[in-house]
Motif scaffolding. Structure first.
Motif, PDB file in Angstrom:
ATOM      1  N   ALA A  24      86.577 -18.409   9.842  1.00 60.14           N
ATOM      2  CA  ALA A  24      86.461 -17.237   8.972  1.00 60.14           C
ATOM      3  C   ALA A  24      85.802 -16.105   9.754  1.00 60.14           C
ATOM      4  N   ASN A  25      86.521 -15.006   9.899  1.00 62.37           N
ATOM      5  CA  ASN A  25      85.990 -13.836  10.583  1.00 62.37           C
ATOM      6  C   ASN A  25      84.822 -13.270   9.776  1.00 62.37           C
ATOM      7  N   SER A  26      83.739 -12.895  10.461  1.00 64.65           N
ATOM      8  CA  SER A  26      82.545 -12.450   9.748  1.00 64.65           C
ATOM      9  C   SER A  26      81.829 -11.355  10.528  1.00 64.65           C
ATOM     10  N   ARG A  27      80.927 -10.640   9.841  1.00 61.41           N
ATOM     11  CA  ARG A  27      80.148  -9.580  10.491  1.00 61.41           C
ATOM     12  C   ARG A  27      78.811  -9.429   9.782  1.00 61.41           C
ATOM     13  N   PHE A  28      77.830  -8.946  10.546  1.00 65.01           N
ATOM     14  CA  PHE A  28      76.453  -8.899  10.073  1.00 65.01           C
ATOM     15  C   PHE A  28      75.779  -7.644  10.626  1.00 65.01           C
ATOM     16  N   THR A  29      74.934  -7.020   9.785  1.00 64.67           N
ATOM     17  CA  THR A  29      74.220  -5.834  10.249  1.00 64.67           C
ATOM     18  C   THR A  29      72.932  -5.658   9.459  1.00 64.67           C
ATOM     19  N   TYR A  30      71.988  -4.944  10.061  1.00 66.15           N
ATOM     20  CA  TYR A  30      70.696  -4.644   9.446  1.00 66.15           C
ATOM     21  C   TYR A  30      70.536  -3.139   9.493  1.00 66.15           C
ATOM     22  N   GLN A  31      70.541  -2.495   8.312  1.00 67.35           N
ATOM     23  CA  GLN A  31      70.603  -1.037   8.276  1.00 67.35           C
ATOM     24  C   GLN A  31      69.630  -0.459   7.261  1.00 67.35           C
ATOM     25  N   LEU A  32      69.299   0.799   7.467  1.00 63.57           N
ATOM     26  CA  LEU A  32      68.349   1.505   6.623  1.00 63.57           C
ATOM     27  C   LEU A  32      69.064   2.479   5.696  1.00 63.57           C
ATOM     28  N   ASP A  33      68.750   2.385   4.398  1.00 64.28           N
ATOM     29  CA  ASP A  33      69.193   3.381   3.416  1.00 64.28           C
ATOM     30  C   ASP A  33      70.704   3.568   3.372  1.00 64.28           C
ATOM     31  N   ILE A  34      71.442   2.496   3.589  1.00 60.48           N
ATOM     32  CA  ILE A  34      72.892   2.550   3.468  1.00 60.48           C
ATOM     33  C   ILE A  34      73.300   1.550   2.392  1.00 60.48           C
ATOM     34  N   VAL A  35      74.031   2.006   1.421  1.00 57.95           N
ATOM     35  CA  VAL A  35      74.471   1.137   0.338  1.00 57.95           C
ATOM     36  C   VAL A  35      75.984   0.974   0.436  1.00 57.95           C
ATOM     37  N   SER A  45      71.910  -6.879  -1.866  1.00 60.85           N
ATOM     38  CA  SER A  45      71.620  -7.166  -0.468  1.00 60.85           C
ATOM     39  C   SER A  45      70.191  -7.647  -0.339  1.00 60.85           C
ATOM     40  N   MET A  46      69.847  -8.067   0.854  1.00 59.39           N
ATOM     41  CA  MET A  46      68.492  -8.490   1.138  1.00 59.39           C
ATOM     42  C   MET A  46      67.680  -7.238   1.469  1.00 59.39           C
ATOM     43  N   VAL A  47      66.909  -6.739   0.534  1.00 59.88           N
ATOM     44  CA  VAL A  47      66.162  -5.502   0.728  1.00 59.88           C
ATOM     45  C   VAL A  47      64.729  -5.837   1.111  1.00 59.88           C
ATOM     46  N   THR A  48      64.252  -5.253   2.194  1.00 59.26           N
ATOM     47  CA  THR A  48      62.889  -5.486   2.636  1.00 59.26           C
ATOM     48  C   THR A  48      61.992  -4.377   2.118  1.00 59.26           C
ATOM     49  N   SER A  49      60.703  -4.567   2.266  1.00 62.04           N
ATOM     50  CA  SER A  49      59.740  -3.621   1.716  1.00 62.04           C
ATOM     51  C   SER A  49      59.841  -2.234   2.343  1.00 62.04           C
ATOM     52  N   ASN A  50      60.339  -2.169   3.552  1.00 62.50           N
ATOM     53  CA  ASN A  50      60.441  -0.860   4.216  1.00 62.50           C
ATOM     54  C   ASN A  50      61.811  -0.212   4.023  1.00 62.50           C
ATOM     55  N   GLY A  51      62.653  -0.772   3.153  1.00 60.79           N
ATOM     56  CA  GLY A  51      63.939  -0.156   2.847  1.00 60.79           C
ATOM     57  C   GLY A  51      65.098  -0.609   3.693  1.00 60.79           C
ATOM     58  N   TRP A  52      64.855  -1.433   4.712  1.00 63.80           N
ATOM     59  CA  TRP A  52      65.951  -1.929   5.536  1.00 63.80           C
ATOM     60  C   TRP A  52      66.634  -3.074   4.821  1.00 63.80           C
ATOM     61  N   ARG A  53      67.940  -3.206   5.044  1.00 54.55           N
ATOM     62  CA  ARG A  53      68.725  -4.217   4.349  1.00 54.55           C
ATOM     63  C   ARG A  53      69.555  -5.032   5.337  1.00 54.55           C
ATOM     64  N   MET A  54      69.711  -6.297   5.032  1.00 54.80           N
ATOM     65  CA  MET A  54      70.607  -7.175   5.768  1.00 54.80           C
ATOM     66  C   MET A  54      71.913  -7.254   5.004  1.00 54.80           C
ATOM     67  N   TYR A  55      73.034  -7.050   5.703  1.00 53.96           N
ATOM     68  CA  TYR A  55      74.354  -7.131   5.084  1.00 53.96           C
ATOM     69  C   TYR A  55      75.188  -8.189   5.806  1.00 53.96           C
ATOM     70  N   CYS A  56      75.950  -8.935   5.014  1.00 58.93           N
ATOM     71  CA  CYS A  56      76.860  -9.945   5.557  1.00 58.93           C
ATOM     72  C   CYS A  56      78.243  -9.697   4.964  1.00 58.93           C
ATOM     73  N   GLY A  57      79.283  -9.948   5.762  1.00 56.07           N
ATOM     74  CA  GLY A  57      80.610  -9.683   5.233  1.00 56.07           C
ATOM     75  C   GLY A  57      81.712 -10.415   5.956  1.00 56.07           C
ATOM     76  N   SER A  58      82.893 -10.313   5.378  1.00 57.26           N
ATOM     77  CA  SER A  58      84.110 -10.825   6.000  1.00 57.26           C
ATOM     78  C   SER A  58      84.685  -9.732   6.887  1.00 57.26           C
ATOM     79  N   HIS A  59      85.906  -9.937   7.342  1.00 57.95           N
ATOM     80  CA  HIS A  59      86.549  -8.946   8.209  1.00 57.95           C
ATOM     81  C   HIS A  59      86.725  -7.610   7.490  1.00 57.95           C
TER      82      HIS A  59
END
Length: 208
Positions: A24-35, A45-59
């Motif tokens: 299964a093709n997948s992708r991952f990123t950790y970004q600030l203030d992007i929804v 998403s996994m939201v941290t106290s400083n506003g950064w988020r972990m995102y997981c996805g398919s292709h």
């Protein structure tokens, strides 16, 4: 497909040929203030106290956080999230495999059903050159490199079929071919990266 577009490569151009994993093709990123949204719905998403988020996805889609293969893989391979946190805004692309595709378990077990290997990093609107993205990483983090060197049709055919290098005792699906230095293809209208699917794999699909 390499069979159709193989002439896009220059004879002698330095390429990397990696095993094409059936998963299964997948992708991952950790970004600030992007929804990221899917339709009109904001993705949890996994939201941290400083506003950064972990995102997981398919292709093609970012996947809501929950009990699914894209988020669960972080539990098995915490280095994925660690890489993303160390490289914010970059997107790590890879293949989740094992208990994903019937008949291709790559040696996975019930206690460790999923495996992951990375194959690309996307940053600032482009995929990074191989050495800048993954060339220095540990080999067990990456899709297996079967060949690196001058391009020719023969090297593709030589490595395109055979057994997987990842365990499980089954054939490999094929290979992926890309230049060490990323470049654009007018004919493909995008980056130059091709796949060669092994004849053994295609014959197996026909029998099914």
């Amino acid at each position: 497909a390499w069979q159709k577009y193989g002439k896009e490569f220059f004879e002698g151009e330095e390429v990397v040929i990696t095993e094409k994993i059936h998963g299964a093709n997948s992708r991952f990123t950790y970004q600030l203030d992007i929804v990221y949204t899917q339709g009109d719905q904001e993705l949890p998403s996994m939201v941290t106290s400083n506003g950064w988020r972990m995102y997981c996805g398919s292709h093609n889609h970012w996947v809501p956080k929950g009990d699914n293969v894209y988020w669960n893989i972080l539990k098995y391979y915490p280095w994925i999230e660690a890489f993303c946190r160390l490289n914010p805004n970059m997107i790590l692309h890879g293949e989740i495999f094992g208990a994903v595709q019937k008949g291709y378990n790559y040696g996975s077990t019930s206690s460790n059903p999923y495996q992951f290997r990375a194959f690309d990093v996307y940053s600032e609107g482009r995929f990074l050159d191989y050495d800048d993205a993954l060339g220095g990483a540990k080999s067990d983090f990456l899709v297996p490199v079967l060949y690196r060197g001058p391009y020719s049709p023969d090297v593709v055919l030589t490595h395109g079929s055979g057994m997987t290098t990842l365990g499980g005792g089954h054939i490999r699906e094929g290979v992926v071919i890309k230049p060490v230095k990323e470049r654009y293809s007018e004919r493909l209208r995008g980056r130059l990266i091709l796949k060669y699917v092994s004849l053994d794999y295609l014959e197996g699909k026909k029998r099914k």
